[in-house]
Design an enzyme around this catalytic site. Structure first.
Site, short mmCIF file in Angstrom:
data_model
loop_
_atom_site.label_atom_id
_atom_site.label_comp_id
_atom_site.label_asym_id
_atom_site.label_seq_id
_atom_site.Cartn_x
_atom_site.Cartn_y
_atom_site.Cartn_z
N THR A 189 23.39 -4.66 48.16
CA THR A 189 22.23 -4.61 47.76
C THR A 189 21.36 -5.45 47.67
O THR A 189 21.21 -5.99 48.97
CB THR A 189 22.53 -6.07 46.04
OG1 THR A 189 23.92 -5.23 45.93
CG2 THR A 189 21.78 -6.82 45.50
N ARG A 217 30.44 -1.03 34.13
CA ARG A 217 30.89 -2.19 35.36
C ARG A 217 29.23 -2.29 35.87
O ARG A 217 28.01 -2.16 36.24
CB ARG A 217 31.33 -2.02 35.91
CG ARG A 217 31.76 -3.15 37.20
CD ARG A 217 30.56 -3.03 38.39
NE ARG A 217 30.92 -4.20 39.05
CZ ARG A 217 30.29 -4.28 40.52
NH1 ARG A 217 29.22 -4.04 40.75
NH2 ARG A 217 30.53 -5.94 41.04
N VAL A 218 29.01 -3.89 34.97
CA VAL A 218 27.28 -4.65 36.08
C VAL A 218 28.40 -5.73 36.78
O VAL A 218 29.52 -6.83 37.08
CB VAL A 218 26.81 -4.84 34.24
CG1 VAL A 218 25.78 -6.40 35.01
CG2 VAL A 218 26.57 -4.29 33.45
N GLY A 219 27.21 -5.93 38.07
CA GLY A 219 28.01 -6.28 39.70
C GLY A 219 26.50 -7.63 38.76
O GLY A 219 26.27 -8.40 37.57
N ASP A 220 26.38 -8.64 39.54
CA ASP A 220 26.06 -10.27 39.99
C ASP A 220 24.42 -9.59 39.64
O ASP A 220 23.76 -10.89 39.18
CB ASP A 220 26.31 -10.50 40.93
CG ASP A 220 26.23 -10.44 42.13
OD1 ASP A 220 26.33 -8.52 42.29
OD2 ASP A 220 25.86 -10.29 42.81
N GLY A 241 27.59 -8.15 48.05
CA GLY A 241 28.23 -8.30 47.98
C GLY A 241 29.14 -8.76 46.80
O GLY A 241 28.25 -7.57 45.91
N GLY A 243 30.34 -8.80 43.07
CA GLY A 243 29.72 -9.36 42.09
C GLY A 243 30.35 -10.27 41.53
O GLY A 243 30.01 -11.24 40.95
#
Ligand code: SD4
Length: 332
Positions: A189, A217-220, A241, A243
């Protein structure tokens, strides 16, 4: 880490700024921008144009993130990002300034610059976060054009992956420069933090997330406090990294709070990683988490679980550094 005093010496040594009196320097905050990974070098340069001209940290990080989102060589951010397991390129991004204003988008499809949509969410709506179809609808209403973002290379990599369809996020410990979808890296990212000459902080975070992720899916990265947090009173932090670990631990917020308690940026990143390791020691041996922080004085620090995390720092024309982060686990 560069102290304010060293910086004042630094500009004198470079020649061009020799005539700047120190009294003037003391009043001015040194502008600086830092970014995750090697592609952070190009992103920093885009952001630096704004900072050098006396522009705001907020404008600078937006410009830097847009550069990464347009990069044709980047399989993990923006238009050439690897898709989810169903072949959709789905982007997450957030932006925040030191006054606590923030905006984000998650699982946004077919829009080239999620970071700019995130900024519109911040500035044009009473909300912080828009997701999926709603985020796209808002973007189109704001004048962003729809565009298929699945690059031929990413499509090929996805088709190759589908032959086995095994979801195995790999640790991004040896990021190859100009990573393409065929390499061993399947997530990275752009996290960017900046301080401008008025001492205002801002940050941006943008990603296509984990390659071959489940649809939705949603990451950080778009979650304020997980992938990004900024507070002018203390400092700013961002993450790259896996998330899920950042979300579980509100990692960027945690780093900022550790700095509030008096830790340096790198000590704060380490303390947040120790929290992650303490909770999930076995898992942490096989996944990468990278944290990058800057305090309100412009001091920078980073820490990762595993070796291989690099970050780019730019604070003066022709002074771009790519630095190795320390890591919790030694190189095996
Ligand atoms: C995510 N944190 O979506 C992002 C991906 C990433 O290095 O940064 N990978 O979980």
């Amino acid at each position: 880490m560069i102290s304010r005093r060293q910086w004042i010496t630094g500009i004198s040594a470079s020649g061009a700024s020799l005539i700047v009196p120190q009294a003037f320097c003391r009043e001015q905050q040194q502008a600086r921008v830092v970014s995750t990974w090697d592609f952070g070098v190009g992103a920093n340069q885009a952001a630096w144009k704004t900072l050098r001209a006396g522009g705001s940290a907020l404008d600078a990080v937006e410009q830097g993130a847009r550069w990464a989102e347009s990069d044709l060589c980047n399989a993990t951010v923006g238009r050439c990002g690897n898709p989810d397991r169903d072949g959709h390129v789905s982007l997450d991004a957030s932006i925040m300034d030191g006054d606590g204003r923030c905006g984000s988008v998650a699982a946004l499809e077919d829009i080239l610059h999620p970071i700019s949509v995130a900024r519109r969410v911040m500035e044009k709506t009473p909300h912080v976060m828009l997701v999926g179809a709603g985020a796209q609808q808002f973007a189109v209403e704001q004048g962003f054009r729809k565009k298929n973002l699945l690059s031929p290379t990413a499509k090929e990599a996805w088709q190759e992956w589908k032959k086995e369809s095994k979801y195995r996020p790999q640790m991004n410990v040896e990021r190859l420069s100009k990573a393409m979808p065929g390499d061993k890296t399947n997530h990275d990212t752009l996290g960017m933090l900046a301080i401008d000459s008025n001492g205002r902080l801002a940050g941006a975070c943008t990603t296509s997330g984990m390659a071959w992720k489940l649809r939705g899916r949603v990451g950080d990265s778009p979650i304020i406090g997980a992938g990004l947090y900024v507070d002018n009173e203390v400092g700013a932090a961002t993450a790259s990294g896996v998330g899920e670990e950042m979300i579980r631990n509100a990692a960027s917020f945690l780093v900022v709070e550790m700095m509030r308690q008096g830790k340096s940026p790198s000590e704060a990143c380490l303390a947040a990683l120790e929290r992650i390791v303490k909770k999930r020691e076995e898992a942490s041996k096989n996944l990468q988490v990278c944290l990058l922080a800057m305090n309100k004085h412009g001091e920078v620090g980073a820490y990762a679980l595993h070796h291989g995390f690099v970050y780019a720092v730019c604070d003066h024309d022709k002074d771009e550094r790519l630095l190795d982060s320390a890591s919790v686990y030694a190189k095996s």
